[in-house]
Design an enzyme around this catalytic site. Structure first.
Site, mmCIF file in Angstrom:
data_model
loop_
_atom_site.group_PDB
_atom_site.id
_atom_site.type_symbol
_atom_site.label_atom_id
_atom_site.label_comp_id
_atom_site.label_asym_id
_atom_site.label_seq_id
_atom_site.Cartn_x
_atom_site.Cartn_y
_atom_site.Cartn_z
ATOM 1 N N CYS A 133 0.837 -1.211 0.000
ATOM 2 C CA CYS A 133 0.000 0.000 0.000
ATOM 3 C C CYS A 133 0.868 1.256 0.000
ATOM 4 C CB CYS A 133 -0.927 -0.028 1.216
ATOM 5 S SG CYS A 133 -1.994 1.417 1.350
ATOM 6 N N CYS A 136 -0.551 4.079 2.178
ATOM 7 C CA CYS A 136 -0.341 3.848 3.613
ATOM 8 C C CYS A 136 1.116 4.099 3.999
ATOM 9 C CB CYS A 136 -0.665 2.406 3.993
ATOM 10 S SG CYS A 136 -2.244 1.819 3.368
ATOM 11 N N ASP A 137 2.053 3.545 3.227
ATOM 12 C CA ASP A 137 3.447 3.464 3.689
ATOM 13 C C ASP A 137 4.434 4.311 2.902
ATOM 14 O OD1 ASP A 137 2.609 1.654 5.616
ATOM 15 O OD2 ASP A 137 2.885 -0.071 4.300
#
Ligand code: FAD
Length: 313
Positions: A133, A136-137
């Site tokens: 992701c 997300c990261d």
């Protein structure tokens, strides 16, 4: 008879539970096969849930959610749902323990799971440098170099997203051409800090106890190349957890797209009256905690009016 059965206790299901019970439905049960919280509980750090500052794990974020729902009367059954069916106006929840439960309405939020690419080190370093992701990261690699694995639309779009944050993106793809939309491929080729590593597959991701330090790739001639990066993003497909909607005749309970995602309208309503789908399992899902929670709230508000109309006219 339940007013509403909620299948899945991730951010979508828990928020649906909060809004349905707090909105006045008295008989709502959430069926969750494990501990409530969903897949974010696997994440060691979440920085993009609004209003939550500081270092927080996915587990820390989700811990208070079930308690908040229970305060308003949400019941939780820890059981796997095998199938949801509908006969006339009534839904039946078929549970893994062999029992069934009837409901006037159903909100499904069983999530999805990114496919693993299957190279050495992938599982060992998942969440410690290997990610599925970018939203997300990606930020954790601001100003650093990363590798992206995959050649489909998602891989290319995520590579372009990461190229805005990272100094360099190595895009590793097993073929020498992409199946993605032509304008996405054009944008990719025009982006100076993306290096295409074509005809190559990941051989191994390696690192130390702090996390990933590099990836070794093998090209079609068997030649190995080491790329030193602290982050590796894999985008090799995603499987939707839609099995509960599969019927005995092999057809789904409601309309799905070719990827097996549930087709919903902006109210999270599916093609079947009284059935709503939320979070990662629905079409065009941003696959984020905040959007899954938003879906749960939207579906719950629809369910409150739907059940009221059904029972009180
Ligand atoms: P899920 O969270 O997948 O929850 C579905 C639930 O349904 C699960 O608890 C599962 O056990 C249950 N379930 C499934 N099938 C059944 C069944 N048959 N019967 C009963 N229960 C069932 N998002 C962000 O916003 N920010 C981040 O930084 C971020 N980082 C991430 C890091 C990692 C490592 C991962 C894996 C995900 C991350 N995400 C992040 C994405 C986020 O976790 C998801 O978008 C979100 O959890 C989706 O919520 P959901 O409720 O739709 O599904």
């Amino acid at each position: 008879m339940l007013d509403c059965a909620i299948i899945g206790g991730g951010p979508a299901g828990l928020t649906a539970g909060l809004y349905t019970t707090r909105g006045g439905l008295e008989n709502v049960t959430m069926f969750e096969k494990g501990m409530p919280g969903g897949q974010i509980t696997l994440s060691s750090e979440i920085e993009n849930y609004p209003g939550v500052t500081g270092e927080i794990t996915g587990m820390d974020l989700m811990m208070p959610w079930p308690e908040q729902c229970q305060k308003f009367g949400l019941k939780h059954e820890m059981v796997e749902v095998i199938k949801v069916s509908k006969d006339g106006d009534i839904f039946t929840i078929h549970k893994g323990d062999g029992t069934t439960q009837e409901a006037h309405s159903v909100i499904v939020g069983t999530g999805s799971r990114p496919r693993r690419a299957g190279f050495a080190g992938e599982d060992e370093f998942f969440g410690r440098g290997v990610s599925t992701c970018a939203t997300c990261d990606g930020f954790f690699y601001k100003g650093k170099e990363v590798a992206v694995i995959g050649g489909g639309d998602t891989a290319l779009e995520e590579a372009l997203y990461l190229a805005k944050i990272c100094t360099k993106v190595y895009l590793i793809h097993r073929r020498d051409e992409f199946r993605s939309a032509p304008n996405t491929v054009d944008r990719l080729k025009r982006t100076e800090n993306i290096e295409l590593v074509l005809n190559s597959v990941p051989d191994e991701v390696y690192g130390d106890n702090m996390g990933v330090t590099g990836i070794r790739v093998k090209n079609k001639d068997g030649k190995l190349r080491d790329i030193e990066v602290p982050g590796v993003f894999t985008f090799v497909g995603n499987d939707v957890n839609n099995q509960t909607l599969m019927q005995e005749n092999g057809e789904f309970l409601c309309d799905m797209n070719a990827k097996g995602e549930v087709i919903v309208n902006i109210s999270m309503a599916t093609s079947l009256e009284g059935l709503y789908a939320t979070g990662d399992m629905r079409i065009a899902a941003p696959k984020q905690v905040v959007s899954a929670a938003g879906d749960g709230a939207v579906a719950a508000l629809q369910v409150i009016s739907f059940v009221d109309e059904k029972l009180n006219g």
